[in-house]
Design a protein around this motif. Structure first.
Motif, PDB file in Angstrom:
ATOM      1  N   THR A 179      -9.249   9.260   1.418  1.00  0.00           N
ATOM      2  CA  THR A 179     -10.258   9.584   0.402  1.00  0.00           C
ATOM      3  C   THR A 179     -11.654   9.134   0.794  1.00  0.00           C
ATOM      4  OG1 THR A 179      -9.773   7.537  -0.784  1.00  0.00           O
ATOM      5  CG2 THR A 179      -8.582   9.516  -1.478  1.00  0.00           C
ATOM      6  N   GLY A 180     -11.780   8.317   1.820  1.00  0.00           N
ATOM      7  CA  GLY A 180     -13.089   7.848   2.243  1.00  0.00           C
ATOM      8  C   GLY A 180     -13.670   8.631   3.405  1.00  0.00           C
ATOM      9  N   HIS A 211      -7.676  21.082  -3.931  1.00  0.00           N
ATOM     10  CA  HIS A 211      -7.407  21.361  -5.334  1.00  0.00           C
ATOM     11  C   HIS A 211      -6.095  20.706  -5.696  1.00  0.00           C
ATOM     12  CE1 HIS A 211     -10.719  24.181  -5.619  1.00  0.00           C
ATOM     13  NE2 HIS A 211     -10.325  24.695  -4.469  1.00  0.00           N
ATOM     14  N   PRO A 212      -6.134  19.477  -6.197  1.00  0.00           N
ATOM     15  CA  PRO A 212      -4.898  18.763  -6.541  1.00  0.00           C
ATOM     16  C   PRO A 212      -4.046  19.567  -7.508  1.00  0.00           C
ATOM     17  CG  PRO A 212      -6.794  17.319  -6.721  1.00  0.00           C
ATOM     18  CD  PRO A 212      -7.324  18.706  -6.506  1.00  0.00           C
ATOM     19  N   GLY A 213      -2.775  19.553  -7.252  1.00  0.00           N
ATOM     20  CA  GLY A 213      -1.848  20.231  -8.151  1.00  0.00           C
ATOM     21  C   GLY A 213      -1.699  21.717  -7.891  1.00  0.00           C
ATOM     22  N   ALA A 247       0.852  -1.183   0.000  1.00  0.00           N
ATOM     23  CA  ALA A 247       0.000   0.000   0.000  1.00  0.00           C
ATOM     24  C   ALA A 247       0.890   1.236   0.000  1.00  0.00           C
ATOM     25  CB  ALA A 247      -0.896   0.010   1.230  1.00  0.00           C
ATOM     26  N   SER A 248       0.378   2.305  -0.542  1.00  0.00           N
ATOM     27  CA  SER A 248       1.104   3.569  -0.471  1.00  0.00           C
ATOM     28  C   SER A 248       0.220   4.583   0.238  1.00  0.00           C
ATOM     29  CB  SER A 248       1.472   4.057  -1.868  1.00  0.00           C
ATOM     30  OG  SER A 248       0.309   4.318  -2.621  1.00  0.00           O
ATOM     31  N   PHE A 249       0.838   5.577   0.815  1.00  0.00           N
ATOM     32  CA  PHE A 249       0.119   6.590   1.564  1.00  0.00           C
ATOM     33  C   PHE A 249       0.442   7.957   0.999  1.00  0.00           C
ATOM     34  CE2 PHE A 249       0.848   3.022   4.421  1.00  0.00           C
ATOM     35  CZ  PHE A 249      -0.443   2.766   4.844  1.00  0.00           C
ATOM     36  N   THR A 250      -0.545   8.826   0.989  1.00  0.00           N
ATOM     37  CA  THR A 250      -0.354  10.188   0.500  1.00  0.00           C
ATOM     38  C   THR A 250      -0.567  11.154   1.652  1.00  0.00           C
ATOM     39  OG1 THR A 250      -1.161   9.561  -1.684  1.00  0.00           O
ATOM     40  CG2 THR A 250      -1.154  11.904  -1.152  1.00  0.00           C
ATOM     41  N   TYR A 251       0.391  12.056   1.840  1.00  0.00           N
ATOM     42  CA  TYR A 251       0.319  13.072   2.880  1.00  0.00           C
ATOM     43  C   TYR A 251       0.283  14.450   2.237  1.00  0.00           C
ATOM     44  CZ  TYR A 251       1.578   9.459   6.215  1.00  0.00           C
ATOM     45  OH  TYR A 251       1.571   8.333   6.984  1.00  0.00           O
ATOM     46  N   VAL A 252      -0.343  15.391   2.905  1.00  0.00           N
ATOM     47  CA  VAL A 252      -0.365  16.773   2.451  1.00  0.00           C
ATOM     48  C   VAL A 252       0.005  17.685   3.610  1.00  0.00           C
ATOM     49  CG1 VAL A 252      -2.072  16.455   0.612  1.00  0.00           C
ATOM     50  CG2 VAL A 252      -2.848  16.987   2.908  1.00  0.00           C
ATOM     51  N   LYS A 275       1.234  18.142   8.945  1.00  0.00           N
ATOM     52  CA  LYS A 275       1.267  17.127   7.893  1.00  0.00           C
ATOM     53  C   LYS A 275       0.137  16.146   8.165  1.00  0.00           C
ATOM     54  CE  LYS A 275       4.771  15.418   5.552  1.00  0.00           C
ATOM     55  NZ  LYS A 275       6.078  14.851   5.279  1.00  0.00           N
ATOM     56  N   MET A 276      -0.731  15.934   7.167  1.00  0.00           N
ATOM     57  CA  MET A 276      -1.902  15.081   7.362  1.00  0.00           C
ATOM     58  C   MET A 276      -1.954  13.972   6.325  1.00  0.00           C
ATOM     59  SD  MET A 276      -4.722  18.016   8.219  1.00  0.00           S
ATOM     60  CE  MET A 276      -5.910  16.886   8.928  1.00  0.00           C
ATOM     61  N   LEU A 277      -2.439  12.833   6.757  1.00  0.00           N
ATOM     62  CA  LEU A 277      -2.648  11.690   5.876  1.00  0.00           C
ATOM     63  C   LEU A 277      -3.947  11.899   5.105  1.00  0.00           C
ATOM     64  CD1 LEU A 277      -1.973   8.731   5.013  1.00  0.00           C
ATOM     65  CD2 LEU A 277      -3.367   8.010   6.957  1.00  0.00           C
ATOM     66  N   VAL A 278      -3.910  11.683   3.799  1.00  0.00           N
ATOM     67  CA  VAL A 278      -5.107  11.808   2.970  1.00  0.00           C
ATOM     68  C   VAL A 278      -5.920  10.530   3.081  1.00  0.00           C
ATOM     69  CG1 VAL A 278      -5.971  12.049   0.621  1.00  0.00           C
ATOM     70  CG2 VAL A 278      -3.983  13.368   1.358  1.00  0.00           C
TER      71      VAL A 278
END
Length: 63
Positions: A33-34, A60-62, A9-14, A28-31
């Protein structure tokens, strides 16, 4: 290597800027999507001071 079905699994942080009455704090937060809501631990954002009224933002991705 093909990883399909291997259970990896991979994790995305923002990086999120939380704004409060005394200023702001980067978190820093873990995304997830659910998820529908985000709950912040008071000790995590203590430096920002009391948070203002709840704010709803769309990602707003990107940029």
């Amino acid at each position: 290597m093909n990883c399909r079905g291997c259970g990896a699994a991979s994790f995305t942080y923002v990086d999120v800027l939380v704004r409060g009455a005394k200023g702001s704090k980067a978190v820093k937060m873990l995304v997830d999507t659910g998820s529908t809501y985000v709950v912040l631990d008071p000790t995590t954002v203590r430096g920002a001071g009391p948070l203002r009224d709840p704010v709803h933002r769309r990602a707003h991705p990107g940029g």
